[in-house]
Scaffold this active site. Structure first.
Site, PDB file in Angstrom:
ATOM      1  N   GLU A 289       0.831  -1.206   0.000  1.00 11.67           N
ATOM      2  CA  GLU A 289       0.000   0.000   0.000  1.00 11.67           C
ATOM      3  C   GLU A 289       0.871   1.265   0.000  1.00 11.67           C
ATOM      4  OE1 GLU A 289      -4.294  -1.250   1.736  1.00 11.67           O
ATOM      5  OE2 GLU A 289      -2.834  -0.677   3.262  1.00 11.67           O
TER       6      GLU A 289
ATOM      7  N   GLU B  57      -6.506  -7.706  -0.955  1.00  5.66           N
ATOM      8  CA  GLU B  57      -6.980  -7.680   0.428  1.00  5.66           C
ATOM      9  C   GLU B  57      -8.478  -7.440   0.395  1.00  5.66           C
ATOM     10  OE1 GLU B  57      -5.143  -5.240   3.359  1.00  5.66           O
ATOM     11  OE2 GLU B  57      -3.097  -5.795   2.786  1.00  5.66           O
TER      12      GLU B  57
END
Length: 584
Positions: free
Chosen positions: A158, A234
């Site tokens: 991320e 995710e």
């Protein structure tokens, strides 16, 4: 030997379109003797892949002391995944977030003077290169094109939410490829245009992280990843908890509907989490977005497999969805049986947090940080003589600190006078006239997200009393496992205030247990020397999970290190976990 590549629209396994249906298991949050059980249950839910982060600070808490054994045996974990006939995805970071302390980065790294985290800064890149080479020594021979099962490796994590240093990302790719990683490389970001643009490179395959509005977010992802398979790396099926909050859950049917939407769109998925596990010891992270919020010990995450590894309603709902798109084994996973209910009387042994000064840190001008002490545990005690002049003939004076990181118990001449809480932004306290000040400071969890990674812990200077700087500190790092070991054989002592409690529980066989902590205020618990984690009456969590492999048939020792006041001198083991009230 097999091949795994990225085609124009699909992942290709030996040249044939292939959909990844994966679930996250963090080997460092699960007792190694339970890895095989959790992996097997992943297959029984219909998954074909298991994903894991790699926690750098678990493998190398001290610089140069790399460990890949026991709890850190990543190779064995991947081999167990392969033994179930499943593929594996490895996400080594170096930053992982994961609600894990310091986002997975070692304290020795983040406290290096002048270091530039998560960017192309020489000190940082030198350390990261060494770390990744260690990881890839384990991963490279287990890649699918070498007869293993690893099909994807992720670069950073991320990153678009943190930075946009393309030079840094290219260096991670170079190190990865030079170490022999040949499988496709991915990145993951939330489906926000700026994050997807800044967090990847053209040669890396972008994936998304989200838990709702699947169709909309896949469209955004497709705008930034024009070809190749769509993947949610995710798929958030639950959430984490923090002390003082509620226990977060998501509706099983609603989560299953979102999973169905993902799979109906042809996307691949990694369910985060399949099984969360536990922040054993003091490994929990924290968030600070204006208010400090340390993560609880449980990482149950409201996942399809609960903290003890048993199937939930969500497991069955997800399994039914997956069966629409892939073959699912006929064998099912039962819900958890009731754990043994046992009450154990405890003996108090008095204050366990006394001790001398740490070598080299006596009579220092300012209170040393945890990093100055080289201390990786959650507690440091500070002592100093109080100058009479600071009281100016008054009965009290105000103690001020630049910042309390994170919770400070204050005592004058051995008598408690109050606390300073970072979460409550407390930095000042009136002290009664006295001769000696003691500060017991708890690191409640290192921030794992955004730009407060690596901040120092302790009483942050300057520290003043009545406006005068306090100088001449002594500091003692407190080793909790040693304190617990001493309590086992200590003589009975006071049960008032900070005290150790010990007892014995007899079991017919090794068993999963749930330790009820509702009769205690704040502290740490151990069973047979194994550090279960933190408890706190502020909740939401009310039980600690005791994994069966740390217990044994016969007598088992329990030690509780209470920081404030134990109301109930009993250890109560209950039938099921109690993780706290839920949001209605």
């Amino acid at each position: 030997m097999s091949t795994f590549t990225i085609g124009d629209a699909d992942f290709l396994l030996d040249g044939t379109p292939h959909r990844i249906i994966s679930g996250a298991l963090h080997y460092f949050r699960i007792h190694p003797d339970q890895w095989a059980d959790r992996i097997r249950k992943a297959r029984l839910m219909g998954l074909n892949t298991v994903e894991t982060y790699v926690a750098w600070n678990a493998h190398e808490p001290v610089r140069g002391q790399w460990d890949a054994t026991g709890w850190n045996d990543l190779g064995r974990f991947l081999d167990l995944v392969a033994a179930e006939g499943m593929h594996a995805i490895v996400r080594p970071g170096p930053y992982i977030c994961a609600e894990w302390h310091n986002g997975g980065l070692p304290v020795w790294l983040t406290s290096t003077p002048g270091i530039g985290l998560r960017r192309s800064e020489p000190q940082y890149l030198d350390a990261v290169t060494s770390y990744l080479r260690h990881v890839y020594e384990i991963v490279a021979p287990r890649q699918i094109d070498r007869g293993g099962n690893v099909v994807l490796v992720q670069i950073e994590n991320e990153y678009g939410a943190y930075g946009s240093d393309a030079t840094y990302l290219r260096e991670l790719v170079r190190v990865t490829r030079d170490a022999g990683i040949t499988v496709p490389l991915t990145t993951v970001d939330q489906p926000e245009p700026a994050m997807l643009a800044g967090g990847s490179l053209p040669e890396l395959h972008r994936t998304g992280s989200f838990g709702s509005r699947a169709a909309e977010r896949l469209r955004t992802l497709r705008e930034h990843q024009p070809t190749g398979p769509l993947m949610c790396s995710e798929f958030w099926d639950g959430w984490f908890d923090w002390w003082g909050g509620i226990h977060h859950t998501t509706d099983a049917a609603a989560s299953a509907t979102e999973l169905d939407a993902l799979l109906a769109a042809g996307a691949s998925v990694n369910i985060y989490m399949l099984h969360g596990g536990t922040n054993f010891g003091a490994t929990n992270g924290a968030n600070d977005k204006g208010r400090f919020a340390p993560i609880v010990t449980s990482y149950d995450y409201d996942a399809p497999l609960d903290e003890a590894g048993f199937a939930t309603e969500k497991f069955e709902a997800f399994r039914a969805v997956i069966a629409k798109y892939a073959d699912v084994p006929e064998e099912t996973v039962p819900a958890g049986p009731a754990a043994p209910r046992i009450d154990v009387p405890l003996t108090a042994t008095g204050d366990w947090a006394t001790g001398g000064a740490a070598p080299g840190h006596s009579d220092v001008a300012e209170p040393p940080t945890f990093e100055d002490l080289g201390h990786l545990g959650p507690l440091v005690r500070y002592d100093i003589a109080l100058p009479e002049v600071a009281f100016c003939d008054a009965d009290a004076a105000v103690l001020r600190v630049a910042e309390a990181r994170d919770l400070v118990w204050v005592a004058v001449d051995g008598r408690p006078v109050g606390r300073l809480s970072r979460a409550l932004h407390e930095r000042a306290l009136a002290l009664p006239r006295g001769r000696h000040l003691t500060l017991l400071v708890e690191d409640q969890g290192r921030v794992n997200y955004d730009h407060r990674l690596g901040e120092p812990k302790g009483v942050i200077a300057p520290v003043t009393l009545g406006g005068r700087a306090l100088r001449g500190w002594r500091a003692a790092a407190i080793d909790l496992p040693s304190a617990a070991a001493r309590a086992v054989s200590a003589a009975p002592g006071s049960s008032a205030g900070r005290t150790a409690l010990r007892g014995e529980v007899t079991l017919d066989e090794a068993s999963d247990l749930f330790l009820d902590t509702s009769g205690w205020a704040k502290g740490y618990a151990f069973v047979n020397g194994f550090f279960l984690g933190r408890y706190w009456s502020s909740g939401p969590q009310r039980t600690l999970y005791v994994p069966a492999p740390v217990t044994r048939a016969g007598v088992n020792e329990i030690v509780v290190l209470e920081l404030e006041q134990a109301v109930d001198l009993t250890a109560r083991f209950v039938a099921a976990p109690e993780l706290g009230p839920r949001e209605e």
